[in-house]
Design a protein around this motif. Structure first.
Motif, PDB file in Angstrom:
ATOM      1  N   LEU A  73      47.115  57.507  38.642  1.00 16.05           N
ATOM      2  CA  LEU A  73      46.947  56.841  39.935  1.00 16.05           C
ATOM      3  C   LEU A  73      48.125  55.907  40.217  1.00 16.05           C
ATOM      4  O   LEU A  73      48.709  55.339  39.303  1.00 16.05           O
ATOM      5  N   SER A  75      49.336  52.244  41.768  1.00 12.69           N
ATOM      6  CA  SER A  75      48.614  50.972  41.720  1.00 12.69           C
ATOM      7  C   SER A  75      47.826  50.777  43.021  1.00 12.69           C
ATOM      8  O   SER A  75      46.758  50.161  43.010  1.00 12.69           O
ATOM      9  N   ALA A  78      44.686  52.606  42.443  1.00 12.17           N
ATOM     10  CA  ALA A  78      43.885  51.924  41.427  1.00 12.17           C
ATOM     11  C   ALA A  78      43.165  50.716  42.021  1.00 12.17           C
ATOM     12  O   ALA A  78      42.032  50.415  41.662  1.00 12.17           O
ATOM     13  N   LEU A  79      43.842  50.040  42.950  1.00 10.95           N
ATOM     14  CA  LEU A  79      43.284  48.801  43.492  1.00 10.95           C
ATOM     15  C   LEU A  79      42.436  49.032  44.751  1.00 10.95           C
ATOM     16  O   LEU A  79      41.841  48.089  45.280  1.00 10.95           O
ATOM     17  N   ASN A  81      39.556  50.233  45.482  1.00 10.41           N
ATOM     18  CA  ASN A  81      38.140  49.847  45.520  1.00 10.41           C
ATOM     19  C   ASN A  81      37.888  48.427  45.051  1.00 10.41           C
ATOM     20  O   ASN A  81      36.738  48.000  44.987  1.00 10.41           O
ATOM     21  N   HIS A  86      45.153  40.356  44.101  1.00  8.48           N
ATOM     22  CA  HIS A  86      46.223  39.391  44.337  1.00  8.48           C
ATOM     23  C   HIS A  86      47.516  40.113  43.988  1.00  8.48           C
ATOM     24  O   HIS A  86      47.785  40.375  42.821  1.00  8.48           O
ATOM     25  N   ASP A  88      49.557  43.012  42.997  1.00 11.24           N
ATOM     26  CA  ASP A  88      49.131  44.228  42.306  1.00 11.24           C
ATOM     27  C   ASP A  88      48.119  43.952  41.196  1.00 11.24           C
ATOM     28  O   ASP A  88      47.843  44.819  40.378  1.00 11.24           O
ATOM     29  N   PHE A  89      47.609  42.732  41.147  1.00 16.06           N
ATOM     30  CA  PHE A  89      46.589  42.394  40.146  1.00 16.06           C
ATOM     31  C   PHE A  89      45.193  42.539  40.742  1.00 16.06           C
ATOM     32  O   PHE A  89      44.990  42.264  41.929  1.00 16.06           O
ATOM     33  N   PHE A  90      44.226  42.944  39.905  1.00 17.19           N
ATOM     34  CA  PHE A  90      42.833  42.743  40.255  1.00 17.19           C
ATOM     35  C   PHE A  90      42.604  41.244  40.186  1.00 17.19           C
ATOM     36  O   PHE A  90      43.078  40.592  39.260  1.00 17.19           O
ATOM     37  N   ALA A  91      41.889  40.689  41.173  1.00 14.78           N
ATOM     38  CA  ALA A  91      41.637  39.254  41.133  1.00 14.78           C
ATOM     39  C   ALA A  91      40.178  39.003  40.779  1.00 14.78           C
ATOM     40  O   ALA A  91      39.281  39.634  41.350  1.00 14.78           O
ATOM     41  N   VAL A  92      39.940  38.130  39.795  1.00 14.27           N
ATOM     42  CA  VAL A  92      38.577  37.768  39.390  1.00 14.27           C
ATOM     43  C   VAL A  92      38.485  36.249  39.380  1.00 14.27           C
ATOM     44  O   VAL A  92      39.507  35.565  39.381  1.00 14.27           O
ATOM     45  N   PRO A  93      37.253  35.719  39.390  1.00 14.71           N
ATOM     46  CA  PRO A  93      37.126  34.255  39.326  1.00 14.71           C
ATOM     47  C   PRO A  93      37.879  33.706  38.112  1.00 14.71           C
ATOM     48  O   PRO A  93      37.965  34.384  37.089  1.00 14.71           O
ATOM     49  N   LYS A  94      38.396  32.523  38.227  1.00 17.86           N
ATOM     50  CA  LYS A  94      39.199  31.934  37.156  1.00 17.86           C
ATOM     51  C   LYS A  94      38.489  31.996  35.811  1.00 17.86           C
ATOM     52  O   LYS A  94      37.348  31.589  35.684  1.00 17.86           O
ATOM     53  N   VAL A  95      39.176  32.561  34.799  1.00 22.68           N
ATOM     54  CA  VAL A  95      38.611  32.668  33.466  1.00 22.68           C
ATOM     55  C   VAL A  95      38.855  31.387  32.692  1.00 22.68           C
ATOM     56  O   VAL A  95      37.993  30.872  32.002  1.00 22.68           O
TER      57      VAL A  95
ATOM     58  N   ASN B  34      49.190  47.289  36.822  1.00 20.61           N
ATOM     59  CA  ASN B  34      48.271  48.361  37.216  1.00 20.61           C
ATOM     60  C   ASN B  34      48.984  49.619  37.713  1.00 20.61           C
ATOM     61  O   ASN B  34      48.514  50.289  38.629  1.00 20.61           O
ATOM     62  N   VAL B  37      47.652  53.276  34.884  1.00 17.71           N
ATOM     63  CA  VAL B  37      46.188  53.308  34.804  1.00 17.71           C
ATOM     64  C   VAL B  37      45.662  54.610  35.396  1.00 17.71           C
ATOM     65  O   VAL B  37      46.342  55.257  36.185  1.00 17.71           O
ATOM     66  N   LEU B  42      40.390  52.708  33.664  1.00 12.83           N
ATOM     67  CA  LEU B  42      39.837  51.781  34.659  1.00 12.83           C
ATOM     68  C   LEU B  42      38.321  51.684  34.532  1.00 12.83           C
ATOM     69  O   LEU B  42      37.684  50.905  35.234  1.00 12.83           O
ATOM     70  N   CYS B 137      42.598  32.215  41.305  1.00 17.64           N
ATOM     71  CA  CYS B 137      41.936  33.349  40.666  1.00 17.64           C
ATOM     72  C   CYS B 137      42.657  33.694  39.361  1.00 17.64           C
ATOM     73  O   CYS B 137      43.727  33.181  39.071  1.00 17.64           O
ATOM     74  N   THR B 138      42.022  34.553  38.554  1.00 15.79           N
ATOM     75  CA  THR B 138      42.691  35.113  37.380  1.00 15.79           C
ATOM     76  C   THR B 138      43.082  36.545  37.735  1.00 15.79           C
ATOM     77  O   THR B 138      42.269  37.288  38.295  1.00 15.79           O
ATOM     78  N   VAL B 140      44.222  40.408  36.786  1.00 19.17           N
ATOM     79  CA  VAL B 140      44.010  41.345  35.691  1.00 19.17           C
ATOM     80  C   VAL B 140      44.963  42.539  35.835  1.00 19.17           C
ATOM     81  O   VAL B 140      44.994  43.179  36.885  1.00 19.17           O
TER      82      VAL B 140
END
Lengths: 97, 491
Positions: A73, A75, A78-79, A81, A86, A88-95, B34, B37, B42, B137-138, B140
């Motif tokens: 795929l 990027s 990949a992103l 869905n 952010h 090319d990163f998947f963004a998740v709540p701050k770890v 990414n 992948v 994924l 945000c973090t 990935v």
């Protein structure tokens, strides 16, 4: 039938799976899980002496692929869905703070 | 009363396969986030992982190098893992049937051999990378998710910081010898997790003693942080025990996880492990087991090179080299191979070793390559060594010619001739120069002849004059003999 899984155990399993359960649900699932285990327990009536333990239903092993790299795929695909991104990163709540 | 540190180490090593462990995505560091992948890594529903044969063979090769028992039957297990850098929510690993176990590695620590037990080494998949410096945000990046990862678990057999460092460095050297990982620390190819505790004992009661509570430090990615972490923890636990000798004991306090703070250079409390880790392992239904027979194992075994510690011992014995030089020459397989090829091509071992050490490793380091990568074939370097061995060039000149060989493909002898660097050992050519010098320096000759206090100084003066007049090309040994003969009439 005695309860195989008490509500405390259900609470622990739920915590490991990151699921919040109400007190009612804890009782309900404790009964249901116990029923399931009791049902599966019928298998212990079988005599398995001399029977080799299996790790899977198929009598196949050693299914490999060659070590060849290929792109799949992009990027963007990949992103596509991801609920949040952010750059090319998947963004998740701050770890970490 | 005293204490002895008791340390075990878990090491994760990324294998340098072309593709990932269970899918065909490139295993490549430094690409845009990414971009390496696919639906498998994924964690998309409905996909099936497939094993990478090369990764499996690399892992078995390492198991053999660690003198492990190689399991003839292994399977895969799912380990529960709830973090965004592994989107399946589990890691494929090996739980009760690791592919290798019960091995050991021998280390050289301060000239002594120390054996460290290897509990097990198994294959699993790496997680992706979390990026923490984004606003709000973090981030990935899943390029690393699914890269083959070898986990090597030692027995708690290390008792000091130098032993831990020797173990960690030997592991890096070993995977590089086997060519199964680049073990590039900057790229995170190797990560360390030490388990540290102190055995506290009383000299008066040889049978008694107890352990301090175990501390595990996660995810150290440099030798420096490993070294400082272990040293700090030993001191910290010793202080805790001294402050509370009865309470600070393994049987009264549970295991603890701590993290290393690189800025403050301390370990920081993270959590107590009240109960055993609950990973909810269960057999991976998407993968089939691996069975390895004697024929396949034999083919992998045939790929085992001579291992570093054996090579070290052989170099010492066969070539009579000292510890320091041997350590340098055997540190990397490429350097050791190159050195042996040079000796094979006719160089004396000492000359080859010294030139590789003083020039080769330095120049390679400056150019960011290894000695073989300098582009000087073993035959050409052997040619230079032979010139020096036969006194045709001096040791100093040989070093200069080594450098010149980087820019020129001429044989070393031609380089020496073109630059007038050949040493004159031919007595007839030197005789004229010596005669001239002696006739012009009557006083020094008389001083030397007298054999008095000034004799030694006078001789060096005369030799210096000869060297100067020959523009440094005279073989000092031959010139000296010639002077002695002329002045003292000795032969």
């Amino acid at each position: 039938m005695p309860a195989k899984i008490d509500p405390d155990q259900v609470r622990r399993i739920a915590r490991l799976a990151r699921i919040n359960l109400t007190q009612e649900e804890l009782e309900q699932f404790s009964n249901q899980l116990s029923d399931i285990l009791n049902y599966v327990d019928q298998l212990s009536e079988l005599n398995t002496e001399g029977v080799e333990p299996t790790t899977g239903p198929l009598k196949i092993s050693n299914v490999f692929r060659q070590d060849q790299a290929a792109r799949s795929l992009s990027s963007e695909q990949a992103l596509a869905n991801a609920p949040c991104r952010h750059g090319d990163f998947f963004a998740v709540p701050k770890v970490l703070e | 009363m005293g204490y002895r540190p008791t340390i075990g180490l878990e090491i994760h090593v990324e294998l340098s396969t072309a593709s990932k462990m269970f899918c065909g995505c490139p295993n490549h560091f430094g690409d845009p986030p990414n971009s390496n992948v696919c639906p498998v890594c994924l964690g998309m529903p409905g996909v099936l992982p497939t094993m990478n044969r090369q990764a499996y063979e690399y892992a078995v090769l390492m198991g053999l190098a660690l003198n492990c028992r190689i399991a003839t039957f292994t399977k895969w297990d799912r380990k529960g893992y709830y973090y965004p850098d592994l989107p399946k929510n589990y890691q494929i690993s090996q739980y009760d049937l690791p592919l290798s176990s019960n091995g050991y590695i021998d280390l050289l620590v301060n000239g002594q051999t120390k054996r460290i037990g290897i509990t097990r080494a198994h294959l699993e998949e790496d997680a992706g990378k979390n990026v923490h410096d984004l606003p709000g945000c973090t981030g990935v990046d899943l390029n690393r998710a699914g890269v083959p990862l070898l986990e090597i678990v030692s027995e708690p057999d290390m008792n000091s910081v130098p032993e831990v460092m020797a173990y960690a460095r030997s592991m890096r050297q070993l995977v590089r010898y086997l060519n199964i990982s680049q073990a590039n620390m900057q790229q995170g190819h190797m990560r360390f997790e030490p388990n540290i505790s102190l055995w506290v004992f009383d000299d008066a009661e040889p049978d008694g003693g107890h352990y301090t509570p175990i501390v595990e430090v996660k995810n150290l990615n440099s030798f420096r942080s490993l070294e400082r972490t272990v040293a700090f923890e030993i001191d910290r636990q010793a202080g805790q025990w001294q402050a509370d000798p009865d309470g600070y004991r393994m049987d009264k306090m549970s295991k603890q996880n701590r993290g290393w703070d690189d800025v403050r250079e301390v370990t920081v409390y993270q959590r107590h492990k009240e109960e055993a880790d609950e990973y909810r392992y269960f057999p991976e239904p998407d993968l089939l087991p691996v069975e390895i027979d004697d024929a396949w194992l034999g083919r992998i075994k045939a790929q085992l090179p001579e291992l570093p510690i054996a090579r070290y011992a052989r170099f010492r014995k066969e070539f009579g080299l000292d510890e320091k030089l041997t350590t340098l020459l055997t540190s990397e397989r490429g350097t050791a191979d190159y050195f042996e090829a040079v000796v094979q091509a006719g160089a004396s071992p000492h000359r080859a070793a010294n030139l590789i050490q003083s020039q080769g490793l330095r120049l390679a380091n400056e150019r960011g390559t290894d000695v073989a990568g300098l582009g000087i074939s073993a035959e050409r370097l052997a040619g230079l060594c032979k010139l020096a061995d036969e006194d045709k060039v001096s040791a100093t000149t040989a070093a200069g010619i080594f450098q010149a060989m980087l820019e020129s493909d001429d044989p070393p002898e031609k380089i020496a001739q073109d630059r007038n660097l050949m040493q004159v050992s031919d007595t007839s050519a030197l005789e004229a120069i010596v005669a001239e010098v002696l006739s012009e320096n009557g006083k020094a000759v008389a001083d030397y002849k007298s054999g008095g206090k000034k004799a030694k100084k006078a001789r060096s003066f005369i030799l210096g004059q000869v060297m100067q007049r020959s523009k440094g090309q005279a073989n000092p040994k031959v010139a000296g003999e010639l002077i002695d003969r002329k002045v003292l009439g000795q032969t």
